[in-house]
Design a protein around this motif. Structure first.
Motif, PDB file in Angstrom:
ATOM      1  N   ASN A 313      -2.450   2.097 -13.533  1.00 53.72           N
ATOM      2  CA  ASN A 313      -1.215   2.462 -12.562  1.00 53.72           C
ATOM      3  C   ASN A 313      -1.422   3.675 -11.986  1.00 53.72           C
ATOM      4  N   PHE A 314      -1.013   3.734 -10.580  1.00 55.14           N
ATOM      5  CA  PHE A 314      -1.150   4.772  -9.856  1.00 55.14           C
ATOM      6  C   PHE A 314       0.103   4.873  -8.935  1.00 55.14           C
ATOM      7  N   VAL A 315       0.389   6.290  -8.425  1.00 60.70           N
ATOM      8  CA  VAL A 315       1.210   6.430  -7.447  1.00 60.70           C
ATOM      9  C   VAL A 315       0.577   6.720  -6.096  1.00 60.70           C
ATOM     10  N   ARG A 316      -0.589   7.248  -5.986  1.00 62.29           N
ATOM     11  CA  ARG A 316      -1.407   7.580  -4.936  1.00 62.29           C
ATOM     12  C   ARG A 316      -2.698   7.529  -5.192  1.00 62.29           C
ATOM     13  N   ASN A 317      -3.627   7.356  -4.119  1.00 58.05           N
ATOM     14  CA  ASN A 317      -5.009   7.255  -4.205  1.00 58.05           C
ATOM     15  C   ASN A 317      -5.476   7.994  -3.363  1.00 58.05           C
ATOM     16  N   HIS A 318      -6.847   7.815  -3.018  1.00 52.97           N
ATOM     17  CA  HIS A 318      -7.686   8.693  -2.044  1.00 52.97           C
ATOM     18  C   HIS A 318      -7.638   7.894  -0.708  1.00 52.97           C
ATOM     19  N   ASP A 319      -7.275   6.835  -0.676  1.00 55.45           N
ATOM     20  CA  ASP A 319      -7.090   5.906   0.556  1.00 55.45           C
ATOM     21  C   ASP A 319      -5.892   6.061   1.337  1.00 55.45           C
ATOM     22  N   GLU A 320      -5.550   4.973   2.182  1.00 55.86           N
ATOM     23  CA  GLU A 320      -4.152   5.065   2.840  1.00 55.86           C
ATOM     24  C   GLU A 320      -3.477   4.480   1.565  1.00 55.86           C
ATOM     25  N   LEU A 321      -2.089   4.622   1.646  1.00 55.39           N
ATOM     26  CA  LEU A 321      -1.178   4.068   0.674  1.00 55.39           C
ATOM     27  C   LEU A 321      -0.842   2.777   1.299  1.00 55.39           C
ATOM     28  N   THR A 322      -1.664   1.881   1.055  1.00 56.18           N
ATOM     29  CA  THR A 322      -1.439   0.476   1.547  1.00 56.18           C
ATOM     30  C   THR A 322      -0.115  -0.400   1.128  1.00 56.18           C
ATOM     31  N   LEU A 323       0.183  -0.867   1.956  1.00 59.80           N
ATOM     32  CA  LEU A 323       1.645  -1.814   1.794  1.00 59.80           C
ATOM     33  C   LEU A 323       1.290  -3.270   2.279  1.00 59.80           C
ATOM     34  N   ASP A 324      -0.058  -3.548   2.497  1.00 56.76           N
ATOM     35  CA  ASP A 324      -0.385  -4.834   2.858  1.00 56.76           C
ATOM     36  C   ASP A 324      -0.032  -6.004   2.185  1.00 56.76           C
ATOM     37  N   LYS A 325       0.439  -6.012   0.976  1.00 57.71           N
ATOM     38  CA  LYS A 325       1.035  -7.367   0.181  1.00 57.71           C
ATOM     39  C   LYS A 325       2.471  -7.345  -0.032  1.00 57.71           C
TER      40      LYS A 325
END
Length: 560
Positions: A313-325
């Motif tokens: 589980n994560f809130v933020r990662n090192h890439d863009e915060l993807t919302l593609d789904k």
């Protein structure tokens, strides 16, 4: 406190911390973080409660994609130190009870890698088939991963007159995993780093690694790509016994399950862990709506899988915060709530922001989200700086906005480096989330700081193995803004309640399976909530409130 021997499944109850060496601590003051600096900050990670350190790519690189364009899979970039410095970090971390994993980037190389230089030198080069070539680019092609940077997944190599495939940038040619020599090389890469002390890998962009549609010969060249993933897992097991493959698989649920092994993930012989992108994206939708329903539905949709598999589980990662789904309409809701300016959006699908600025610095919302992170079924993953509430630098392009230097104190360059600002590889965040207001040193001394709050969450999480190991259930109740869920394991039972609304709520909750005298003990504030004999409780929640509740069943004291 319940103690369990996690044994070979240590990652089921780990606390993972991701960092980029070049932005964490600069020890030689050249403006770039290094392994010597990281070595001097391992005690900070141990103090936080981290049990697994995830290193972003540290390999030699031209650095055109923040280290993901690799020229030598067996080395350390000279800007960061040398191999001995890395081994020292692994040793110190092990002494502090922290395992180390690293990015395994095996779908492509840099175009400056010796393999690719040899491959493009001649069509008869022995390295030619290390990459994917065609005489003509296909007429029908998938949309590039980075549509603002690339217009095709194929690039003409003028010297040989053929096109090579690059799912990401044109300077990152794709490796041909259908070639057994490439597969052997990948095994050697894993073997070297495991021998030096790594406990596994975060595997980059796994679906692209197994996508064989573009390779010469088509899917027939590698009939069962998942068999290859199984072989990597088996190799890891033979070399370590308890290593982890943490996979980046941003796909719909039914496809995600395949990457655990088996149609429903029931075999558990491929990836050890996967990031839950579906839950993460619906977390932000729930926040935007102040309605927990999207997140609850996303959690219910998780495949049951194998009991030894795990979600990260994560809130933020090192890439863009993807919302593609999310649907287009849902994505627009999140954009409107948390990234209304175009400078905050990227690729039409994601955000370039960290959580605290998204919510206007509201500490109630920030703390509610991180409380949720540590209570969701699975393993929590922190991105460096989250524990102090760092912000982003929107002047930097795309994903670089959140990859700014760690803020250690309020001094020059946030204590990250004594270099002149002109020599800094990446500028420090300025403004309200800059180091003058957000830094480790100040928060260490403040008992009410976010840093000390996160430390408290980590401590309670590590004392409650139910969160990592338990059987999960979303509890039905009448308040749409509230998520209530239960985890049960080895006779223990915990219930977590989170209010996504700014308004105070009184939760009327029925807990199935309670029969007799029991209570709910609040793990965070020590309070007690009485349960009826049928398992009913009334739980007050402030706006954006949260409760960690342990079910305590009291012995029957009736005298006969």
């Amino acid at each position: 406190m319940r103690v369990t021997d996690t044994g070979d499944l240590w990652w089921k109850s780990a606390v993972v911390y991701c960092l980029d060496v070049e932005t964490f601590m600069d020890w030689n003051n050249d403006g770039v973080g290094d392994f010597a600096g990281l070595a001097h900050r391992i005690d900070y990670l141990a103090e936080l409660g981290v049990t697994c350190l995830w290193l972003m790519p540290f390999y030699p690189t031209p650095d055109r994609d923040d280290g993901y364009d690799i020229t030598d899979f067996y080395g350390v970039d000279s800007r960061l130190g040398h191999l001995g410095d890395l081994v020292e970090v692994i040793r110190i971390a092990k002494d502090r009870g922290i395992r180390v994993i690293a990015d395994l980037v095996i779908n492509h190389t840099s175009d400056q890698h010796p393999w690719f230089k040899a491959a493009r030198s001649s069509v008869t080069s022995p390295y030619r088939d290390f990459y994917v070539w065609r005489d003509e680019a296909p007429e029908e092609d998938a949309e590039p991963v980075f549509p603002d940077q690339e217009t095709s997944n194929w690039e003409l190599d003028e010297k040989t007159g053929q096109y090579y495939q690059h799912i990401f940038y044109k300077h990152q040619p794709d490796l041909n995993v259908a070639n057994p020599l490439v597969r052997d090389e990948i095994a050697k890469i894993m073997g070297v780093w495991l021998q030096l002390g790594l406990s596994g890998f975060r595997v980059d962009a796994v679906p692209f690694l197994l996508d064989t549609d573009g390779i010469v010969g088509g899917p027939e060249a590698l009939p069962d790509p998942h068999a290859y993933l199984r072989s990597l897992r088996a190799f890891l097991g033979r070399r370590t016994g308890d290593g982890v493959l943490l996979g980046e698989v941003n796909l719909p649920r039914d496809e995600q399950a395949l990457y655990f092994g088996g149609a429903d993930g029931e075999d558990g012989d491929e990836l050890t862990m996967q990031f839950d992108f579906i839950a993460m994206q619906n977390l932000y939708l729930s926040m935007a709506r102040q309605d927990a329903t999207p997140l609850a539905d996303a959690l219910r949709s998780r495949p049951a899988g194998h009991p030894d598999s795990q979600w990260a589980n994560f809130v933020r990662n090192h890439d863009e915060l993807t919302l593609d789904k999310l649907s287009d309409a849902e994505r627009e809701e999140v954009f409107a709530a948390f990234g209304p300016d175009e400078s905050m959006q990227v690729y039409g699908r994601g955000l370039t922001r960290r959580l605290p600025p998204m919510v206007g610095g509201d500490p109630r919302r920030v703390r509610m989200v991180y409380s949720l992170l540590f209570t969701l079924p699975g393993t929590p993953v922190l991105f460096y700086g989250e524990e102090i509430g760092m912000g982003e630098n929107l002047d930097l392009d795309g994903r670089l906005a959140v990859r700014t230097p760690m803020q250690w104190n309020a001094g020059k360059n946030g204590g990250f480096s004594a270099a002149k600002p002109s020599r800094m590889r990446t500028p420090i965040v300025e403004g309200g989330f800059g180091p003058q207001h957000v830094n480790v040193e100040t928060q260490r001394r403040d008992p009410d700081s976010l840093l000390n709050f996160i430390r408290s969450l980590v401590r309670h999480y590590r004392n409650s193995p139910e969160f990592g190991w338990g059987e999960f259930e979303v509890l039905d109740q009448a308040l749409p803004s509230v998520l209530a869920h239960r985890l049960r394991w080895n006779g223990g039972e915990v219930i977590a309640v989170h209010n996504f609304s700014s308004e105070a709520k009184e939760l009327s909750l029925d807990i199935p399976g309670i029969d007799g005298d029991a209570s709910l003990n609040d793990m965070l504030d020590g309070g007690v909530i009485d349960l009826t004999a049928s398992g009913h409780a009334v739980i007050p929640l402030v706006g954006y409130g949260y409760r960690w509740l342990r079910v305590i069943r009291h012995p029957d004291t009736t005298q006969y």
